[in-house]
Design a protein around this motif. Structure first.
Motif, mmCIF file in Angstrom:
data_model
loop_
_atom_site.group_PDB
_atom_site.id
_atom_site.type_symbol
_atom_site.label_atom_id
_atom_site.label_comp_id
_atom_site.label_asym_id
_atom_site.label_seq_id
_atom_site.Cartn_x
_atom_site.Cartn_y
_atom_site.Cartn_z
ATOM 1 N N LEU A 115 -14.542 15.112 5.666
ATOM 2 C CA LEU A 115 -14.248 15.787 4.391
ATOM 3 C C LEU A 115 -14.648 17.262 4.410
ATOM 4 C CD1 LEU A 115 -15.247 12.912 1.969
ATOM 5 C CD2 LEU A 115 -12.947 13.873 2.263
ATOM 6 N N ARG A 116 -15.505 17.632 5.375
ATOM 7 C CA ARG A 116 -15.931 19.043 5.465
ATOM 8 C C ARG A 116 -14.951 19.895 6.258
ATOM 9 N NH1 ARG A 116 -21.312 16.967 6.309
ATOM 10 N NH2 ARG A 116 -22.479 17.117 4.356
ATOM 11 N N VAL A 117 -13.878 19.302 6.763
ATOM 12 C CA VAL A 117 -12.931 20.039 7.603
ATOM 13 C C VAL A 117 -12.311 21.207 6.825
ATOM 14 C CG1 VAL A 117 -10.868 18.673 7.019
ATOM 15 C CG2 VAL A 117 -11.061 19.703 9.286
ATOM 16 N N GLU A 118 -12.024 22.267 7.535
ATOM 17 C CA GLU A 118 -11.409 23.438 6.913
ATOM 18 C C GLU A 118 -10.021 23.062 6.383
ATOM 19 O OE1 GLU A 118 -10.918 28.039 8.305
ATOM 20 O OE2 GLU A 118 -12.128 26.706 9.559
ATOM 21 N N ASP A 119 -9.592 23.700 5.307
ATOM 22 C CA ASP A 119 -8.269 23.456 4.702
ATOM 23 C C ASP A 119 -8.113 22.046 4.143
ATOM 24 O OD1 ASP A 119 -7.413 26.020 5.274
ATOM 25 O OD2 ASP A 119 -6.762 25.452 7.285
ATOM 26 N N SER A 120 -9.222 21.372 3.867
ATOM 27 C CA SER A 120 -9.136 20.055 3.228
ATOM 28 C C SER A 120 -8.649 20.213 1.796
ATOM 29 C CB SER A 120 -10.525 19.399 3.223
ATOM 30 O OG SER A 120 -10.562 18.376 2.257
ATOM 31 N N MET B 7 0.822 -1.207 0.000
ATOM 32 C CA MET B 7 0.000 0.000 0.000
ATOM 33 C C MET B 7 0.856 1.258 0.000
ATOM 34 S SD MET B 7 -2.873 -1.442 -0.027
ATOM 35 C CE MET B 7 -3.791 0.093 -0.009
ATOM 36 N N LEU B 8 0.265 2.338 -0.523
ATOM 37 C CA LEU B 8 0.887 3.653 -0.409
ATOM 38 C C LEU B 8 0.911 4.036 1.066
ATOM 39 C CD1 LEU B 8 -0.575 6.157 -3.041
ATOM 40 C CD2 LEU B 8 1.794 5.441 -2.761
ATOM 41 N N PRO B 9 1.952 4.734 1.526
ATOM 42 C CA PRO B 9 1.974 5.166 2.926
ATOM 43 C C PRO B 9 0.719 5.982 3.246
ATOM 44 C CG PRO B 9 4.061 5.699 1.832
ATOM 45 C CD PRO B 9 3.138 5.187 0.782
ATOM 46 N N GLY B 10 0.008 5.602 4.295
ATOM 47 C CA GLY B 10 -1.172 6.361 4.719
ATOM 48 C C GLY B 10 -2.479 5.853 4.131
ATOM 49 N N LYS C 242 1.390 12.576 -5.240
ATOM 50 C CA LYS C 242 0.328 13.559 -4.972
ATOM 51 C C LYS C 242 -0.667 13.029 -3.945
ATOM 52 C CE LYS C 242 1.490 16.844 -7.886
ATOM 53 N NZ LYS C 242 1.342 16.663 -9.338
ATOM 54 N N VAL C 243 -0.984 11.741 -4.033
ATOM 55 C CA VAL C 243 -1.931 11.167 -3.075
ATOM 56 C C VAL C 243 -1.356 11.233 -1.664
ATOM 57 C CG1 VAL C 243 -2.995 9.009 -2.281
ATOM 58 C CG2 VAL C 243 -3.172 9.665 -4.687
ATOM 59 N N VAL C 244 -0.087 10.838 -1.517
ATOM 60 C CA VAL C 244 0.554 10.881 -0.196
ATOM 61 C C VAL C 244 0.538 12.308 0.350
ATOM 62 C CG1 VAL C 244 2.738 10.546 1.028
ATOM 63 C CG2 VAL C 244 1.971 8.855 -0.648
ATOM 64 N N GLU C 245 0.847 13.259 -0.528
ATOM 65 C CA GLU C 245 0.901 14.671 -0.145
ATOM 66 C C GLU C 245 -0.489 15.179 0.302
ATOM 67 O OE1 GLU C 245 2.940 16.849 -3.308
ATOM 68 O OE2 GLU C 245 1.508 18.476 -2.951
ATOM 69 N N GLU C 246 -1.518 14.871 -0.506
ATOM 70 C CA GLU C 246 -2.858 15.390 -0.173
ATOM 71 C C GLU C 246 -3.439 14.696 1.054
ATOM 72 O OE1 GLU C 246 -5.655 16.223 -3.182
ATOM 73 O OE2 GLU C 246 -4.214 17.396 -4.336
ATOM 74 N N LEU C 247 -3.143 13.407 1.207
ATOM 75 C CA LEU C 247 -3.605 12.703 2.413
ATOM 76 C C LEU C 247 -2.971 13.332 3.649
ATOM 77 C CD1 LEU C 247 -3.667 8.857 1.734
ATOM 78 C CD2 LEU C 247 -5.545 10.286 2.581
ATOM 79 N N ASN C 248 -1.719 13.668 3.526
ATOM 80 C CA ASN C 248 -1.021 14.295 4.635
ATOM 81 C C ASN C 248 -1.646 15.652 4.963
ATOM 82 O OD1 ASN C 248 0.816 14.215 6.628
ATOM 83 N ND2 ASN C 248 2.630 14.323 5.332
ATOM 84 N N ARG C 249 -1.967 16.409 3.931
ATOM 85 C CA ARG C 249 -2.615 17.714 4.147
ATOM 86 C C ARG C 249 -3.958 17.540 4.837
ATOM 87 N NH1 ARG C 249 -3.092 20.581 -1.372
ATOM 88 N NH2 ARG C 249 -4.566 21.876 -0.200
ATOM 89 N N LEU C 250 -4.710 16.508 4.417
ATOM 90 C CA LEU C 250 -6.014 16.287 5.038
ATOM 91 C C LEU C 250 -5.845 15.901 6.510
ATOM 92 C CD1 LEU C 250 -9.108 16.101 4.615
ATOM 93 C CD2 LEU C 250 -8.805 13.672 4.192
ATOM 94 N N ALA D 167 -5.177 18.892 8.451
ATOM 95 C CA ALA D 167 -6.401 19.683 8.607
ATOM 96 C C ALA D 167 -7.282 19.073 9.693
ATOM 97 C CB ALA D 167 -7.149 19.758 7.286
ATOM 98 N N LEU D 168 -7.250 17.740 9.797
ATOM 99 C CA LEU D 168 -8.068 17.040 10.806
ATOM 100 C C LEU D 168 -7.370 16.999 12.160
ATOM 101 C CD1 LEU D 168 -9.291 14.053 8.597
ATOM 102 C CD2 LEU D 168 -10.772 15.788 9.632
ATOM 103 N N GLY D 169 -6.143 17.534 12.218
ATOM 104 C CA GLY D 169 -5.409 17.542 13.484
ATOM 105 C C GLY D 169 -4.864 16.181 13.859
ATOM 106 N N GLU D 170 -4.782 15.255 12.877
ATOM 107 C CA GLU D 170 -4.301 13.906 13.185
ATOM 108 C C GLU D 170 -2.772 13.826 13.189
ATOM 109 O OE1 GLU D 170 -6.177 11.118 10.550
ATOM 110 O OE2 GLU D 170 -8.187 11.732 11.154
#
Lengths: 357, 357
Positions: A204-209, A123-126, A330-338, A341-344
């Motif tokens: 998915l509604r979190v700010e800065d998603s 799997m891709l990381p994350g 890009k997927v790894v990068e955007e997942l990380n951003r999400l 945003a979720l504070g995880e």
């Protein structure tokens, strides 16, 4: 993909109802379309060699690698896994895992491909689960949909990851800048559906998603093209996809029958033959022939088993788009951003926002 | 239904986008079609009276009953339940509960109707959950499908009960002697899907079952008419139904667009106008305008909210069919036969097989 833009595509030469001839002919079309692409073709060398030698574009860009085994359509995933090191499918996947190729394309057994690619590529990381993604014609153009059958049950985290992957897929393959993403549900209102869907929507509604989340969509919104990406679990997605296929067939049949009901209608049918042709092109399933297993650490495209050379070439085009767009990064990068945003995860994990300089 | 064959239909006079005019006009058409039917029309008497007086067939067969309240499309089920004793919808349902009418038909708020009818009519003996059922056009004719949205999650027992109810529905409304029943899944093979589906299939495969169980069907089998009845949970059914609607709209649009692409095609379109008309009739949603809540202790038909008089009359026709066929009695009887076949109840419970004489 090398710095020079060259792409190496690993091909399961023996997968598909019309393999290996269809695979070779499809790769030939793809080589003409993408002169930067070269091919590693796995399979029965004695059969493949003369076919490749007869091609116009492929023959100078294709290395044939002998594979002793073939994964058949009747093979269970466990059987496919056992011959992973010797089958054309397994060896093509391993070429990506070993960095010898940028992507793998197979028209073989879907379940076997998913199992072998998950073991071979990991799997891709994350990302917790891979999802089967494809795109469909709509009133507005095209819409990507996932999961189409890899996961019978999904939790909210799975759906959220699918949303990110679908969004990056739409950017890379459909060329949409900020694709809108909808969660498939029985109504558009916030309280509809089940807890899994409501939890996924809240995330998915979190700010800065990084995902342009539209909200819930309904079955009729798929064909209407209300969103660029439709996210659902693999059970519902598989039923919806096949329901679309069945309904398209039904209505095409209705139209054909209607035109046989009178002589005038028959004349009209003949006069409109160019219209039928255009319609056929627009709804041609070969145009939509690129199911992709998203979430694996490597690009893996599943072509329809019954496709022809043109359809297979289109599946190769999807693989090329994903590699060129650096889909996995890009997927790894955007997942990380999400997740930030979720504070995880802390913001620094994304690559040094604070104190990096 | 009285011994003489007379049927009394309770009508929610105020439910539907075009109510009450559409309700009155639809009942007028139905009265012409079913001269044995009489009507109890609930609603705003001052508005209904002059409309009924102007009808050709209905006026001699309709009793207007004043109802002070109306259930709106925005009303939550809880709000509808609060005005159950005073609303046109609630009072029409109560007329069935009190034995004053044989069935109730409403084009009003679906969620409100389900909640109010479930409270007012209660469940049929042996049925745990009501299901929304309708029928759809297929290549072969028509197929019934349930649940279309009443239950977001279903266990194996629910699905088995839906199978029995759908089978009896197909006998009564579609006139099929031994309807085949399929469980909607992601593949036809026995091991496919989830445990709930596999458990339900095992129960339906029991010897001496009153249901002609075909096995699993896939989304494309709906339009192909592979079975007469498709059984699924309310989430999947709702998504599939709306996906069919959306796809039908998409392909109809494709055809129309295709015929605008050249002058010859436009001429062909005009010549084929009779064909278009036939196609429109075959796929006319008004023909498929009878969603029924099965499993309640009384016949309750939900007409589409946006329908016209003809569509509403067709929904009344579904109600008449169910009453004439003694739908509720047949469901109780077949459920009992299935439970005997499964060894859940002794054979004697079905009405004295052994030692009854």
């Amino acid at each position: 993909m090398s710095a020079s833009g060259k792409i190496v595509i690993a091909l399961d030469g023996m997968g598909g109802d019309n393999a290996p001839a269809m695979v070779v002919a499809g790769a030939d079309i793809a080589r003409q379309r993408y002169p930067d692409a070269t091919f590693l073709l796995f399979g029965d060398e004695a059969r493949l060699r003369p076919m490749v030698d007869k091609t116009r574009w492929l023959k100078t860009a294709c290395e044939i690698v002998a594979a002793a085994d073939v994964v058949t359509n009747d093979d269970k995933p466990s059987a496919a896994l056992r011959k992973r090191r010797s089958s054309s499918m397994g060896m093509a996947i391993d070429a990506v895992a070993e960095g010898k190729a940028d992507c793998v394309v197979s028209a073989g057994n879907t379940g076997a491909l998913l199992a072998t690619a998950t073991v071979g590529l990991r799997m891709l990381p994350g990302v917790r689960r891979p999802a089967l993604c494809s795109f469909l014609p709509t009133v507005r153009g095209e819409t990507a949909m996932l999961d189409l059958g890899a996961n019978m049950q999904c939790d909210a985290n799975n759906l959220v990851e699918f949303a990110v992957m679908g969004s990056v897929f739409a950017k890379s393959v459909l060329g949409i800048d900020a694709p809108t993403v909808g969660l498939l549900n029985v109504g558009a209102e916030e309280g509809k559906g089940n807890e899994t869907l409501r939890d996924a929507a809240a995330m998915l509604r979190v700010e800065d998603s990084p995902v342009a989340f539209h909200g819930f969509v309904e079955g009729n919104d798929i064909g209407a093209g209300v969103v660029d990406v439709v996210v659902t679990d693999g059970f519902t997605g598989n039923v919806a996809l096949k329901t679309i296929e069945g309904t398209a067939k039904l209505y095409t049949g209705f139209v054909r029958q209607a035109f046989k009901t009178s002589t005038l209608a028959k004349v009209g049918y003949v006069l409109a033959s160019s219209a039928w042709k255009k319609l056929g092109q627009r709804a041609d399933p070969r145009r939509y022939n690129g199911g992709v297993f998203l979430g694996l650490n490597g690009v893996c495209v599943k072509s329809h088993g019954g496709t022809d050379a043109l359809g297979f070439a289109n599946a190769l085009g999807v693989a090329v788009d994903l590699v060129k767009y650096h889909f996995s990064d890009k997927v790894v990068e955007e997942l990380n951003r999400l997740r930030q945003a979720l504070g995880e995860v802390p913001a620094a994990a994304a690559g040094g926002v604070a104190g990096a300089g």
